[in-house]
Design a protein around this motif. Structure first.
Motif, PDB file in Angstrom:
ATOM      1  N   ASP A 159       0.812  -1.211   0.000  1.00  0.00           N
ATOM      2  CA  ASP A 159       0.000   0.000   0.000  1.00  0.00           C
ATOM      3  C   ASP A 159       0.849   1.266   0.000  1.00  0.00           C
ATOM      4  O   ASP A 159       0.354   2.354  -0.254  1.00  0.00           O
ATOM      5  N   ASN A 160       2.167   1.128   0.251  1.00  0.00           N
ATOM      6  CA  ASN A 160       3.040   2.301   0.198  1.00  0.00           C
ATOM      7  C   ASN A 160       3.642   2.525  -1.185  1.00  0.00           C
ATOM      8  O   ASN A 160       4.370   3.483  -1.390  1.00  0.00           O
ATOM      9  N   LEU A 161       3.320   1.659  -2.147  1.00  0.00           N
ATOM     10  CA  LEU A 161       3.762   1.894  -3.524  1.00  0.00           C
ATOM     11  C   LEU A 161       2.954   3.059  -4.086  1.00  0.00           C
ATOM     12  O   LEU A 161       1.742   3.109  -3.953  1.00  0.00           O
ATOM     13  N   GLU A 162       3.648   3.976  -4.717  1.00  0.00           N
ATOM     14  CA  GLU A 162       2.980   5.130  -5.310  1.00  0.00           C
ATOM     15  C   GLU A 162       3.256   5.174  -6.796  1.00  0.00           C
ATOM     16  O   GLU A 162       4.324   4.776  -7.250  1.00  0.00           O
ATOM     17  N   GLU A 163       2.297   5.674  -7.520  1.00  0.00           N
ATOM     18  CA  GLU A 163       2.428   5.794  -8.968  1.00  0.00           C
ATOM     19  C   GLU A 163       1.639   7.020  -9.387  1.00  0.00           C
ATOM     20  O   GLU A 163       0.563   7.277  -8.845  1.00  0.00           O
ATOM     21  N   GLY A 164       2.184   7.753 -10.324  1.00  0.00           N
ATOM     22  CA  GLY A 164       1.451   8.902 -10.835  1.00  0.00           C
ATOM     23  C   GLY A 164       0.157   8.466 -11.513  1.00  0.00           C
ATOM     24  O   GLY A 164       0.009   7.318 -11.928  1.00  0.00           O
ATOM     25  N   GLU A 165      -0.782   9.398 -11.602  1.00  0.00           N
ATOM     26  CA  GLU A 165      -2.056   9.093 -12.252  1.00  0.00           C
ATOM     27  C   GLU A 165      -1.822   8.768 -13.724  1.00  0.00           C
ATOM     28  O   GLU A 165      -1.101   9.482 -14.430  1.00  0.00           O
ATOM     29  N   ILE A 166      -2.420   7.696 -14.166  1.00  0.00           N
ATOM     30  CA  ILE A 166      -2.294   7.282 -15.564  1.00  0.00           C
ATOM     31  C   ILE A 166      -3.386   7.987 -16.361  1.00  0.00           C
ATOM     32  O   ILE A 166      -4.578   7.802 -16.090  1.00  0.00           O
ATOM     33  N   LYS A 167      -2.964   8.787 -17.339  1.00  0.00           N
ATOM     34  CA  LYS A 167      -3.886   9.586 -18.138  1.00  0.00           C
ATOM     35  C   LYS A 167      -3.710   9.289 -19.619  1.00  0.00           C
ATOM     36  O   LYS A 167      -3.797  10.186 -20.449  1.00  0.00           O
ATOM     37  N   PHE A 168      -3.440   8.032 -19.945  1.00  0.00           N
ATOM     38  CA  PHE A 168      -3.214   7.650 -21.331  1.00  0.00           C
ATOM     39  C   PHE A 168      -3.667   6.207 -21.513  1.00  0.00           C
ATOM     40  O   PHE A 168      -3.803   5.451 -20.552  1.00  0.00           O
ATOM     41  N   GLN A 169      -3.879   5.843 -22.767  1.00  0.00           N
ATOM     42  CA  GLN A 169      -4.363   4.500 -23.059  1.00  0.00           C
ATOM     43  C   GLN A 169      -3.298   3.450 -22.746  1.00  0.00           C
ATOM     44  O   GLN A 169      -2.105   3.759 -22.710  1.00  0.00           O
ATOM     45  N   PRO A 170      -3.725   2.224 -22.500  1.00  0.00           N
ATOM     46  CA  PRO A 170      -2.757   1.151 -22.263  1.00  0.00           C
ATOM     47  C   PRO A 170      -1.759   1.058 -23.417  1.00  0.00           C
ATOM     48  O   PRO A 170      -2.105   1.274 -24.575  1.00  0.00           O
ATOM     49  N   THR A 171      -0.531   0.737 -23.096  1.00  0.00           N
ATOM     50  CA  THR A 171       0.546   0.691 -24.088  1.00  0.00           C
ATOM     51  C   THR A 171       0.866  -0.716 -24.567  1.00  0.00           C
ATOM     52  O   THR A 171       1.694  -0.893 -25.457  1.00  0.00           O
ATOM     53  N   TYR A 172       0.231  -1.718 -23.994  1.00  0.00           N
ATOM     54  CA  TYR A 172       0.497  -3.112 -24.366  1.00  0.00           C
ATOM     55  C   TYR A 172      -0.742  -3.663 -25.050  1.00  0.00           C
ATOM     56  O   TYR A 172      -1.850  -3.491 -24.527  1.00  0.00           O
TER      57      TYR A 172
END
Length: 166
Positions: A130-143
């Motif tokens: 729960d302490n992992l942080e990630e910026g907000e994803i604002k783009f379509q999946p890349t895979y």
């Protein structure tokens, strides 16, 4: 920069092969410790538990274990660093049917699609992640795009996902 150490963690085929795993670098900069793991985790939508085990192995890893055992740094885990990153092809997938994924992509509803992202779900559910942080994803999946096109590879029925992460 000082105390620069490099190492690797093999996770492919029970640690016997280096086809999956992480290259790790640790260092200190102005009394702040850093750890960075460039990772390639288990692939496939059904390998979520393997990826989770690999993430936990990275977090628990002692990157300085080859140092003198009396050195305090030799006992530090990756996650004990002041600042740490796990980057690379983490291979977490969107765990929902392709028709729903297509709908969310067409509507550019990344927040709704993110609710089906395996990494997002385990980060929310498990203590320790729960302490992992990630910026907000604002783009379509890349895979996984067709080579040279802006279209997903539908031949293999793989769920479009955000596999490459920081």
């Amino acid at each position: 920069m000082n105390n620069i150490q490099t190492s690797f963690i093999k996770t492919g085929l029970a640690g016997a092969l280096g086809n999956k795993g992480s290259c790790v670098i640790t260092f200190k900069y102005r009394n702040t410790s850093f750890a960075i793991a460039c990772s390639h985790l288990a692939a496939g939508i059904t390998s979520n538990s393997n990826r989770l085990s690999e993430i936990m192995e990275i977090l628990e890893y002692h990157p300085n274990q080859n140092r003198d055992a009396s050195s305090p740094e030799s006992q530090e885990k990756f996650q004990d660093s002041d600042i740490w990153f796990i980057v690379g092809d983490l291979n977490f997938r969107n765990d929902v049917d392709l028709d729903s994924i297509d709908k969310y992509i067409t509507n550019k509803d990344w927040k709704k699609l993110m609710q089906y992202d395996q990494l997002y779900k385990i980060r929310s559910a498990l203590t320790g992640l729960d302490n992992l942080e990630e910026g907000e994803i604002k783009f379509q999946p890349t895979y996984q795009f067709e080579v040279g096109k802006n279209e997903y590879n539908k031949k293999k029925a793989r769920n479009p996902s955000w596999c490459d992460r920081i």
